[in-house]
Design an enzyme around this catalytic site. Structure first.
Site, mmCIF file in Angstrom:
data_model
loop_
_atom_site.group_PDB
_atom_site.id
_atom_site.type_symbol
_atom_site.label_atom_id
_atom_site.label_comp_id
_atom_site.label_asym_id
_atom_site.label_seq_id
_atom_site.Cartn_x
_atom_site.Cartn_y
_atom_site.Cartn_z
ATOM 1 N N SER A 17 0.829 -1.216 0.000
ATOM 2 C CA SER A 17 0.000 0.000 0.000
ATOM 3 C C SER A 17 0.862 1.264 0.000
ATOM 4 C CB SER A 17 -0.990 -0.003 1.163
ATOM 5 O OG SER A 17 -0.332 0.154 2.390
ATOM 6 N N MET A 94 10.687 -6.988 4.316
ATOM 7 C CA MET A 94 10.895 -7.708 5.575
ATOM 8 C C MET A 94 12.175 -8.529 5.551
ATOM 9 S SD MET A 94 8.384 -6.573 7.181
ATOM 10 C CE MET A 94 8.250 -7.579 8.644
ATOM 11 N N ARG A 95 13.259 -7.864 5.344
ATOM 12 C CA ARG A 95 14.531 -8.581 5.228
ATOM 13 C C ARG A 95 15.626 -7.664 5.757
ATOM 14 N NH1 ARG A 95 16.693 -13.706 3.722
ATOM 15 N NH2 ARG A 95 18.820 -13.276 3.112
ATOM 16 N N HIS A 113 8.506 3.393 8.904
ATOM 17 C CA HIS A 113 8.252 2.528 10.061
ATOM 18 C C HIS A 113 6.976 3.029 10.754
ATOM 19 C CE1 HIS A 113 9.189 -0.230 13.304
ATOM 20 N NE2 HIS A 113 8.829 0.742 14.127
ATOM 21 N N ASP A 149 15.901 0.224 12.124
ATOM 22 C CA ASP A 149 15.017 1.311 12.590
ATOM 23 C C ASP A 149 15.763 2.391 13.368
ATOM 24 O OD1 ASP A 149 12.919 -0.142 11.457
ATOM 25 O OD2 ASP A 149 12.424 -1.139 13.332
#
Ligand code: GRF
Length: 204
Positions: A17, A94-95, A113, A149
């Protein structure tokens, strides 16, 4: 002379999205300074790949499963280079990335994030937000650094957390803000308006 749009790759693993928001921003504004030139997924089943195809954007899949991290990153780097990619947006990718890859793209690779970093790093963010009872959450776009992050923060948006909030309701409210925030951050990056000074980003 109108400056060339910066060739941008979006890296995804799933729904896409945020990818859609970036594509729409780049397609609607004639003066938007970035063009999504490549969508790269580490999973062949990522729904976001279909969004890219609908918009006539080149897609690529490099499967990460069962592959050494360094080999996977080297393959991605080679592909991005061969396609003349200048900027990279992680959007639900997602890695974990190797320090070498991050170093090669430092200052040119950003991530979104779904929390107000440095609070709530990692996964299961909205569940932890609700459990912690915080009254405000939000989302953050930041430069990617080797620690997850933790890179210099570019933009943030806040979202109130009402007392009856659930992880699902918070996720939906935050996602709406993400879709507005990410295109703004990419625009600033593509215009060369972000100056990294240590852990801080100055809007030049
Ligand atoms: C978003 O919540 C983003 O903040 C996080 O992963 C999610 C990706 O969603 N990094 P989508 O694939 O862009 O819909």
């Amino acid at each position: 002379m109108i400056p060339a749009k910066r060739r941008t790759a979006v890296l995804i693993s799933g729904r896409g999205s945020n990818l859609r928001a970036l594509i729409e921003a780049s397609e609607t504004g004639a003066d938007y300074p970035a063009r999504i030139a490549l969508v790269l997924s580490n999973k062949p089943e990522a729904e976001g790949l279909a969004i890219a195809r609908e918009h006539g954007i080149e897609t690529a899949v490099i499967e990460s499963k069962g592959k050494e991290r360094a080999a996977f990153d080297a393959e991605m780097h080679a592909l991005l280079q061969s396609k003349g990619i200048e900027l990279v947006c992680l959007a639900g990718f997602m890695r974990l990335l190797t320090p070498d890859f991050v170093q090669a793209w430092y200052g040119r690779m950003i991530n979104i994030h779904p929390s107000l970093l440095p609070a709530f790093k990692g996964t299961q963010v909205h569940e932890r937000v609700v459990a912690a009872g915080v009254r405000v959450t939000g989302c953050t776009v930041h430069f990617v650094s080797p620690e997850m992050d933790e890179g210099p923060i570019i933009l943030q948006a806040t979202v109130p957390v009402p007392p009856d909030a659930t992880a699902e309701s918070v996720a939906a409210a935050v996602l709406e803000q993400e879709h507005a925030l990410y295109p703004q951050a990419l625009k600033l990056l593509a215009e060369g308006k972000l100056v990294i000074e240590g852990q801080r980003v100055r809007l030049g």
